[in-house]
Write a protein that holds these residues in place. Structure first.
Motif, PDB file in Angstrom:
ATOM      1  N   GLU A   1       7.907   8.598  10.278  1.00  0.00           N
ATOM      2  CA  GLU A   1       8.322   8.672   8.776  1.00  0.00           C
ATOM      3  C   GLU A   1       7.430   7.895   8.028  1.00  0.00           C
ATOM      4  O   GLU A   1       6.731   6.818   8.482  1.00  0.00           O
ATOM      5  N   VAL A   2       6.991   8.443   7.368  1.00  0.00           N
ATOM      6  CA  VAL A   2       5.599   7.872   6.166  1.00  0.00           C
ATOM      7  C   VAL A   2       6.529   7.185   4.998  1.00  0.00           C
ATOM      8  O   VAL A   2       6.911   8.087   4.366  1.00  0.00           O
ATOM      9  N   VAL A   3       6.200   6.090   4.794  1.00  0.00           N
ATOM     10  CA  VAL A   3       6.721   5.376   3.662  1.00  0.00           C
ATOM     11  C   VAL A   3       5.634   4.326   3.170  1.00  0.00           C
ATOM     12  O   VAL A   3       4.912   3.896   3.627  1.00  0.00           O
TER      13      VAL A   3
ATOM     14  N   ARG B   1       0.852  -1.407  -0.138  1.00  0.00           N
ATOM     15  CA  ARG B   1      -0.076   0.004  -0.039  1.00  0.00           C
ATOM     16  C   ARG B   1       0.941   1.245   0.083  1.00  0.00           C
ATOM     17  O   ARG B   1       1.756   1.217   0.501  1.00  0.00           O
ATOM     18  N   GLY B   2       0.292   2.599  -0.397  1.00  0.00           N
ATOM     19  CA  GLY B   2       0.955   3.740  -0.416  1.00  0.00           C
ATOM     20  C   GLY B   2       1.655   4.051   0.672  1.00  0.00           C
ATOM     21  O   GLY B   2       2.838   4.258   0.657  1.00  0.00           O
ATOM     22  N   ASN B   3       0.927   4.240   1.695  1.00  0.00           N
ATOM     23  CA  ASN B   3       1.727   4.948   2.798  1.00  0.00           C
ATOM     24  C   ASN B   3       1.565   4.258   4.292  1.00  0.00           C
ATOM     25  O   ASN B   3       0.264   4.152   4.669  1.00  0.00           O
ATOM     26  N   VAL B   4       2.454   3.883   4.955  1.00  0.00           N
ATOM     27  CA  VAL B   4       2.304   3.474   6.529  1.00  0.00           C
ATOM     28  C   VAL B   4       3.376   4.505   7.155  1.00  0.00           C
ATOM     29  O   VAL B   4       4.264   5.092   6.681  1.00  0.00           O
TER      30      VAL B   4
HETATM   31  C1  LIG Z   1       1.940   9.382   0.866  1.00  0.00           C
HETATM   32  O1  LIG Z   1       2.313  10.420   1.773  1.00  0.00           O
HETATM   33  C2  LIG Z   1       2.995  11.752   1.396  1.00  0.00           C
HETATM   34  C3  LIG Z   1       2.831  12.469   2.415  1.00  0.00           C
HETATM   35  O2  LIG Z   1       2.071  12.402   3.598  1.00  0.00           O
HETATM   36  C4  LIG Z   1       2.077  12.198   0.203  1.00  0.00           C
HETATM   37  O3  LIG Z   1       2.558  13.077  -0.467  1.00  0.00           O
HETATM   38  C5  LIG Z   1       2.110  11.045  -0.915  1.00  0.00           C
HETATM   39  O4  LIG Z   1       1.165  11.256  -1.819  1.00  0.00           O
HETATM   40  C6  LIG Z   1       1.257   9.611  -0.194  1.00  0.00           C
HETATM   41  N1  LIG Z   1       1.181   8.685  -1.317  1.00  0.00           N
HETATM   42  C7  LIG Z   1       0.157   7.719  -1.431  1.00  0.00           C
HETATM   43  C8  LIG Z   1       0.633   6.818  -2.362  1.00  0.00           C
HETATM   44  O5  LIG Z   1      -0.683   7.969  -0.694  1.00  0.00           O
END
Ligand SMILES: *[C@@H]1O[C@H](CO)[C@@H](O)[C@H](O)[C@H]1NC(C)=O
Ligand SMILES: *[C@@H]1O[C@H](CO)[C@@H](O)[C@H](O)[C@H]1NC(C)=O
Ligand SMILES: *[C@@H]1O[C@H](CO)[C@@H](O)[C@H](O)[C@H]1NC(C)=O
Length: 304
Positions: free
Chosen positions: A213-215, A176-179
């Protein structure tokens, strides 16, 4: 008459050029090093971009330590934390290093929770394709500084960086995009305690503040090339081992090219605080035919 001869000569010229160009292309096609280049490898599923260490700024506070491997007469440079007391580390009887050094040259080493790259560098000086994952910017900087310094000192082949496939990401049971990953504050250091579970941080001493940290999160099945044999998967993820192995079912189900060794750390306190049960990973791996041995806080599972 003359027109037909000119056409004939032109035709010959085209054929000659074609042969020359084909020859040049053949001479310039790297064979072994391009085998596993993310950009070129047809089976590589690029769901997140690999880090190119050449574009990562050098560590401003490096603490270069020579890691020596007397068995293979090689060494690597590891960029430790500035407060570390290490000057030189001699790798003699460490099982995990020995297993990496003994891997088949065509197999893949997967380093999950690479930290500052002690094991990643072992894979690189062994010249095997090494996929390394770590979520922290600090760790990525340290890994890249170690790799670049090892290259600069001539301790690995010039194309050594081609076998590194480094990702800034958490490895888990889904992509997934962000954790959000939590780590101790900069003053505390000790970033190896970074975790998806805040409660697990600070076994002996609690950091004053925590930083997030968001990754992205990836599962190994979504990113590991399907046609490369996996020699070894190392997992050091502070209690998150169970989601990591759930995300590699595809690798475990392979009839050939499955991981020969899965080596993971499992600490009772951390696993419990993370909300998982001790032994779950081992039972799961045994279900796929692995034989597991506990060595301190590490568990080494082997399948012939
Ligand atoms: C993930 O979080 C960052 C910063 O919060 C944001 O810029 C980015 O668009 C997000 N990516 C996704 C795939 O959600
Ligand atoms: C080096 O060789 C010795 C003797 O064969 C062995 O016991 C040891 O585990 C090896 N160490 C590594 C890191 O390969
Ligand atoms: C991954 O694990 C989390 C809980 O740890 C769960 O909520 C989620 O559904 C799982 N994802 C998949 C694809 O199984």
């Amino acid at each position: 008459m003359s027109t037909s001869r000119t056409i004939h000569q032109l035709f010959q010229l085209i054929i000659a050029s074609f042969i020359t160009i084909t020859w040049i292309i053949q001479q310039n096609t790297p064979t072994s090093t391009a085998l596993f280049n993310q950009e070129k490898h047809p089976s590589f599923k690029t769901i997140i971009d690999p880090i190119n260490c050449k574009t990562v700024p050098m560590d401003k506070e490096p603490h270069y330590t020579i890691q020596q491997y007397p068995n293979v007469s090689k060494s690597a440079v590891i960029d430790h934390a500035p407060w570390s007391s290490h000057q030189e580390v001699v790798i003699k009887d460490a099982l995990l290093d020995q297993q990496i050094l003994n891997m088949q040259s065509d197999s893949l080493f997967i380093d999950v929770g690479a930290n500052i790259g002690q094991m990643t560098l072992t894979g690189l000086i062994r010249s095997i394709h090494t996929m390394a994952f770590d979520p922290l910017e600090y760790d990525i900087t340290k890994i890249c500084s170690g790799v670049k310094e090892t290259l600069d000192r001539g301790l690995m082949p010039l194309n050594g960086m081609d076998t590194l496939h480094l990702y800034r990401a958490v490895v888990g049971n889904e992509s997934r995009g962000n954790v959000s990953i939590t780590r101790p504050d900069d003053g505390f250091g000790k970033f190896e305690q970074a975790s998806l579970f805040k409660d697990t941080i600070g076994a002996a001493r609690k950091p004053q503040t925590l930083v997030e940290e968001v990754v992205p999160m990836v599962k190994l099945d979504d990113i590991v090339p399907t046609n490369l044999p996996v020699g070894l998967v190392k997992i050091d993820v502070q209690g998150f081992e169970w989601p990591v192995v759930q995300g590699m079912k595809g690798l475990l189900e392979r009839t050939s090219g499955y991981p020969n060794i899965v080596h993971y750390e499992e600490q009772e306190r951390i696993t419990t605080l993370a909300g998982f049960q001790l032994g779950t990973v081992q039972t799961f791996l045994e279900g796929y035919g692995y034989i597991c041995t506990r060595l301190g806080s590490d568990i080494n599972c082997v399948k012939q």
